[in-house]
Design an enzyme around this catalytic site. Structure first.
Site, mmCIF file in Angstrom:
data_model
loop_
_atom_site.group_PDB
_atom_site.id
_atom_site.type_symbol
_atom_site.label_atom_id
_atom_site.label_comp_id
_atom_site.label_asym_id
_atom_site.label_seq_id
_atom_site.Cartn_x
_atom_site.Cartn_y
_atom_site.Cartn_z
ATOM 1 N N SER A 180 0.832 -1.195 0.000
ATOM 2 C CA SER A 180 0.000 0.000 0.000
ATOM 3 C C SER A 180 0.873 1.255 0.000
ATOM 4 O O SER A 180 1.699 1.444 -0.888
ATOM 5 C CB SER A 180 -0.964 -0.039 1.190
ATOM 6 O OG SER A 180 -1.971 0.949 1.095
ATOM 7 N N ASP A 234 -9.948 -4.532 -4.740
ATOM 8 C CA ASP A 234 -9.398 -3.530 -3.814
ATOM 9 C C ASP A 234 -10.251 -2.259 -3.873
ATOM 10 O O ASP A 234 -10.377 -1.642 -4.933
ATOM 11 C CB ASP A 234 -7.957 -3.209 -4.208
ATOM 12 C CG ASP A 234 -7.199 -2.458 -3.120
ATOM 13 O OD1 ASP A 234 -7.838 -1.713 -2.362
ATOM 14 O OD2 ASP A 234 -5.968 -2.605 -3.051
ATOM 15 N N HIS A 266 -7.989 -5.125 -0.396
ATOM 16 C CA HIS A 266 -6.753 -4.429 0.005
ATOM 17 C C HIS A 266 -6.090 -5.242 1.099
ATOM 18 O O HIS A 266 -6.149 -4.913 2.284
ATOM 19 C CB HIS A 266 -7.085 -3.015 0.483
ATOM 20 C CG HIS A 266 -5.888 -2.120 0.552
ATOM 21 N ND1 HIS A 266 -5.158 -1.771 -0.555
ATOM 22 C CD2 HIS A 266 -5.291 -1.500 1.598
ATOM 23 C CE1 HIS A 266 -4.162 -0.967 -0.201
ATOM 24 N NE2 HIS A 266 -4.210 -0.805 1.110
#
Length: 286
Positions: A180, A234, A266
């Site tokens: 991320s 996601d 995610h």
């Protein structure tokens, strides 16, 4: 073992599923005072037990760390140290959050894993609350302004970590990666590093300050192997951002691969970890 709860400070619901083979990391969004807040990963469960090969700050100089940065988690290699992986956590997490996954799922002989923790800073997206973050995030919109200063500062921290590892192994035996927000910094830092690296890993992320490229990419790393992995479901970092970043990088580095995972949000999954381990092994050159 399944643990879940509400983090009172960040107002984020978290869950971690843990067994001997797998640590599944999940991100959930819950309304707080009418707004959604995000926190990636959980580390508190991992603080109670530190296996023998996991050391806090072991063999890492603290001279370059800012005053509020914790020492990185270091997983020493099995056997002679011949390569290193520097891996950055996501927003709100710490180096603990990924250290066990490095040890269990990316366990490769002769490789040292370094998992630093970002400084705690106010995050605009989360109503200014302080949490570990590599840079500020103003919104999740593709048109949002980016924290250029914060991104470049964190890339500098990664460069310093690489330089520390270069005291033990050549730069072309060092990987940088992250999840991320950490993956975004890893892409920027890896491409802009002065010496040739072994590879770059970007999980559920995007290339920040993409307008800086290809100019910000050093000639030494325009052919460095890169793997980008992204879940097709996601809802935090949209798959489109990962795909656009992949296409951007491909214009100046043809040695980039993108893997997509159906029904993955995610988070991470066993197949992704297998793909990352294969990428590391194939590019170690040991």
């Amino acid at each position: 073992m399944i643990s879940s709860g509400i983090n009172a400070e960040y107002g984020v619901r978290f869950a971690v599923t843990h067994d001997k083979q797998w640590y599944q990391r999940r991100v959930r969004e819950v309304p707080v005072n009418g707004r959604c807040m995000i926190k990636a990963g959980v580390s508190k469960l991992l603080r109670s037990v530190v296996p023998d090969r996991i050391k806090i700050g072991s063999c890492i100089s603290k001279t370059f760390l800012s005053a509020d940065m914790s020492p990185p988690i270091v997983i020493q290699p099995k056997g002679e140290h011949k390569a290193s992986v520097i891996f950055l956590h996501g927003l709100g997490d710490t180096g603990h959050g990924w250290s066990m996954m490095m040890r269990e799922d990316l366990n490769i002989d002769n490789v040292r894993f370094i998992c630093p923790t970002a400084s705690s800073i106010p995050v605009t997206l989360n109503m200014g609350m302080k949490m570990p973050a590599w840079y500020d995030i103003y919104s999740l919109s593709e048109f949002s302004e980016e924290d250029s200063e914060g991104i470049k500062k964190s890339a500098g921290v990664v460069h310093e970590l690489i330089q520390e590892e270069e005291k033990s192994v050549p730069s072309d035996k060092i990987f940088v990666g992250g999840f991320s927000q950490g993956g975004a910094v890893a892409l920027y830092a890896g491409l802009s590093y002065k010496n040739k690296l072994a590879g770059i890993v970007g999980l559920s992320c995007y290339l920040p300050l993409n307008g800086d490229f290809p100019g910000a990419a050093k000639p030494t790393n325009i052919s460095t192997p890169i793997i980008m992995c992204h879940g097709e479901s996601d809802v935090v970092v949209d798959l489109r951002f990962g795909e656009m970043s992949y296409e951007k990088i491909k214009t100046f580095n043809s040695n980039v691969t993108m893997k997509k995972y159906p029904n993955m949000g995610h988070t991470s999954c066993p197949q992704e970890m297998m793909d990352v381990k294969r990428f590391l092994s194939n590019n170690l050159g040991l």
